[in-house]
Design a protein around this motif. Structure first.
Motif, PDB file in Angstrom:
ATOM      1  N   ARG A  25     -19.463  19.766 -22.484  1.00  0.00           N
ATOM      2  CA  ARG A  25     -18.854  21.112 -21.727  1.00  0.00           C
ATOM      3  C   ARG A  25     -19.484  21.351 -20.789  1.00  0.00           C
ATOM      4  O   ARG A  25     -20.305  21.761 -20.704  1.00  0.00           O
ATOM      5  CB  ARG A  25     -19.427  21.849 -23.386  1.00  0.00           C
ATOM      6  CG  ARG A  25     -18.814  21.810 -24.958  1.00  0.00           C
ATOM      7  CD  ARG A  25     -17.341  21.145 -24.864  1.00  0.00           C
ATOM      8  NE  ARG A  25     -18.035  20.715 -26.557  1.00  0.00           N
ATOM      9  CZ  ARG A  25     -16.581  19.582 -26.862  1.00  0.00           C
ATOM     10  NH1 ARG A  25     -15.278  20.826 -26.810  1.00  0.00           N
ATOM     11  NH2 ARG A  25     -16.140  19.493 -28.172  1.00  0.00           N
ATOM     12  N   THR A  26     -18.872  23.192 -19.739  1.00  0.00           N
ATOM     13  CA  THR A  26     -19.210  23.786 -19.131  1.00  0.00           C
ATOM     14  C   THR A  26     -19.486  25.009 -19.184  1.00  0.00           C
ATOM     15  O   THR A  26     -19.038  25.753 -20.294  1.00  0.00           O
ATOM     16  CB  THR A  26     -17.720  23.392 -18.448  1.00  0.00           C
ATOM     17  OG1 THR A  26     -17.015  22.081 -18.034  1.00  0.00           O
ATOM     18  CG2 THR A  26     -18.194  23.588 -16.822  1.00  0.00           C
ATOM     19  N   VAL A  27     -20.117  25.409 -17.993  1.00  0.00           N
ATOM     20  CA  VAL A  27     -20.733  26.979 -18.382  1.00  0.00           C
ATOM     21  C   VAL A  27     -19.546  27.214 -16.633  1.00  0.00           C
ATOM     22  O   VAL A  27     -19.881  26.248 -15.859  1.00  0.00           O
ATOM     23  CB  VAL A  27     -22.154  27.074 -17.944  1.00  0.00           C
ATOM     24  CG1 VAL A  27     -22.576  28.849 -18.587  1.00  0.00           C
ATOM     25  CG2 VAL A  27     -22.661  26.858 -19.511  1.00  0.00           C
ATOM     26  N   ALA A  45     -19.200  30.244 -20.826  1.00  0.00           N
ATOM     27  CA  ALA A  45     -20.026  29.135 -21.480  1.00  0.00           C
ATOM     28  C   ALA A  45     -18.706  28.559 -22.552  1.00  0.00           C
ATOM     29  O   ALA A  45     -18.129  29.590 -23.687  1.00  0.00           O
ATOM     30  CB  ALA A  45     -21.899  29.679 -22.690  1.00  0.00           C
ATOM     31  N   ALA A  46     -18.673  27.360 -22.735  1.00  0.00           N
ATOM     32  CA  ALA A  46     -17.714  26.522 -23.865  1.00  0.00           C
ATOM     33  C   ALA A  46     -18.106  27.481 -25.432  1.00  0.00           C
ATOM     34  O   ALA A  46     -19.104  27.379 -25.120  1.00  0.00           O
ATOM     35  CB  ALA A  46     -17.822  25.397 -23.871  1.00  0.00           C
ATOM     36  N   PRO A  47     -17.717  27.799 -25.732  1.00  0.00           N
ATOM     37  CA  PRO A  47     -17.793  28.109 -27.332  1.00  0.00           C
ATOM     38  C   PRO A  47     -19.295  27.504 -28.169  1.00  0.00           C
ATOM     39  O   PRO A  47     -19.709  27.936 -28.549  1.00  0.00           O
ATOM     40  CB  PRO A  47     -16.741  28.052 -28.111  1.00  0.00           C
ATOM     41  CG  PRO A  47     -15.329  27.937 -27.285  1.00  0.00           C
ATOM     42  CD  PRO A  47     -16.059  27.898 -25.922  1.00  0.00           C
ATOM     43  N   GLU A  48     -19.204  26.023 -27.590  1.00  0.00           N
ATOM     44  CA  GLU A  48     -19.101  25.174 -28.605  1.00  0.00           C
ATOM     45  C   GLU A  48     -21.108  25.021 -27.863  1.00  0.00           C
ATOM     46  O   GLU A  48     -22.224  24.748 -28.627  1.00  0.00           O
ATOM     47  CB  GLU A  48     -19.497  23.262 -28.374  1.00  0.00           C
ATOM     48  CG  GLU A  48     -17.499  23.372 -28.813  1.00  0.00           C
ATOM     49  CD  GLU A  48     -16.995  23.600 -27.916  1.00  0.00           C
ATOM     50  OE1 GLU A  48     -15.683  23.658 -28.905  1.00  0.00           O
ATOM     51  OE2 GLU A  48     -16.983  24.257 -27.438  1.00  0.00           O
ATOM     52  N   LEU A  49     -21.804  25.701 -26.696  1.00  0.00           N
ATOM     53  CA  LEU A  49     -22.731  25.544 -25.858  1.00  0.00           C
ATOM     54  C   LEU A  49     -23.205  27.223 -26.412  1.00  0.00           C
ATOM     55  O   LEU A  49     -24.540  27.264 -26.141  1.00  0.00           O
ATOM     56  CB  LEU A  49     -22.328  26.007 -24.290  1.00  0.00           C
ATOM     57  CG  LEU A  49     -21.627  23.684 -24.144  1.00  0.00           C
ATOM     58  CD1 LEU A  49     -21.849  24.882 -22.291  1.00  0.00           C
ATOM     59  CD2 LEU A  49     -22.964  23.400 -24.456  1.00  0.00           C
ATOM     60  N   ARG A  50     -22.607  28.259 -27.105  1.00  0.00           N
ATOM     61  CA  ARG A  50     -23.213  29.289 -26.955  1.00  0.00           C
ATOM     62  C   ARG A  50     -24.544  29.471 -27.615  1.00  0.00           C
ATOM     63  O   ARG A  50     -24.438  29.027 -29.058  1.00  0.00           O
ATOM     64  CB  ARG A  50     -22.364  30.241 -27.131  1.00  0.00           C
ATOM     65  CG  ARG A  50     -20.831  31.282 -26.324  1.00  0.00           C
ATOM     66  CD  ARG A  50     -19.457  31.964 -26.263  1.00  0.00           C
ATOM     67  NE  ARG A  50     -19.125  31.595 -25.726  1.00  0.00           N
ATOM     68  CZ  ARG A  50     -17.822  31.676 -25.516  1.00  0.00           C
ATOM     69  NH1 ARG A  50     -17.700  32.214 -27.003  1.00  0.00           N
ATOM     70  NH2 ARG A  50     -16.789  31.794 -24.964  1.00  0.00           N
ATOM     71  N   GLY A  51     -25.679  30.170 -27.553  1.00  0.00           N
ATOM     72  CA  GLY A  51     -26.363  29.987 -28.026  1.00  0.00           C
ATOM     73  C   GLY A  51     -27.958  29.808 -27.980  1.00  0.00           C
ATOM     74  O   GLY A  51     -28.382  29.283 -28.655  1.00  0.00           O
ATOM     75  N   GLY A  52     -26.925  27.931 -27.522  1.00  0.00           N
ATOM     76  CA  GLY A  52     -28.172  27.212 -26.927  1.00  0.00           C
ATOM     77  C   GLY A  52     -28.807  27.013 -25.973  1.00  0.00           C
ATOM     78  O   GLY A  52     -29.899  26.065 -25.540  1.00  0.00           O
ATOM     79  N   GLY A  53     -28.943  28.362 -24.843  1.00  0.00           N
ATOM     80  CA  GLY A  53     -29.623  28.376 -24.229  1.00  0.00           C
ATOM     81  C   GLY A  53     -28.686  27.617 -22.865  1.00  0.00           C
ATOM     82  O   GLY A  53     -29.644  27.677 -21.559  1.00  0.00           O
TER      83      GLY A  53
END
Length: 95
Positions: A25-27, A45-53
């Motif tokens: 996924r991309t930021v 950030a792609a929604p799947e990456l949010r909250g993971g740093g």
């Protein structure tokens, strides 16, 4: 994680990260050019990456890229403004 890159023809910085399922996924950050400065208009950030740093790691790579290229950053995006305020070690790249 892939290498940070400047997609200059699109006025976009981007970096890919693996999400929790291993998918890439991309930021990204859209920017405008003002001489030797880059106005950071939007970071996402792609929604799947949010909250993971991933966004924080991306911003660090962006700040390091600016430093290495002797660029200044002008943050307009709220996330970029907040991240740079929390990381005074990169104050030298802020215009």
């Amino acid at each position: 994680m892939t290498e940070f890159r400047d997609v200059s023809d699109a006025n976009r910085f981007e970096q890919a990260f693996a999400d929790a399922e291993g998918e890439t996924r991309t930021v990204f950050a859209d920017y405008a050019i003002q001489g030797d400065s880059r106005v950071i208009l939007h970071v996402e950030a792609a929604p799947e990456l949010r909250g993971g740093g991933a966004s924080g790691r991306f911003m660090q790579a962006l700040a390091e890229h600016a430093r290495a290229g002797q660029l200044k950053l002008i943050p307009r995006c709220g996330y970029a403004v907040a991240w740079l305020k929390r990381h005074p070690e990169f104050s030298d790249v802020v215009a």
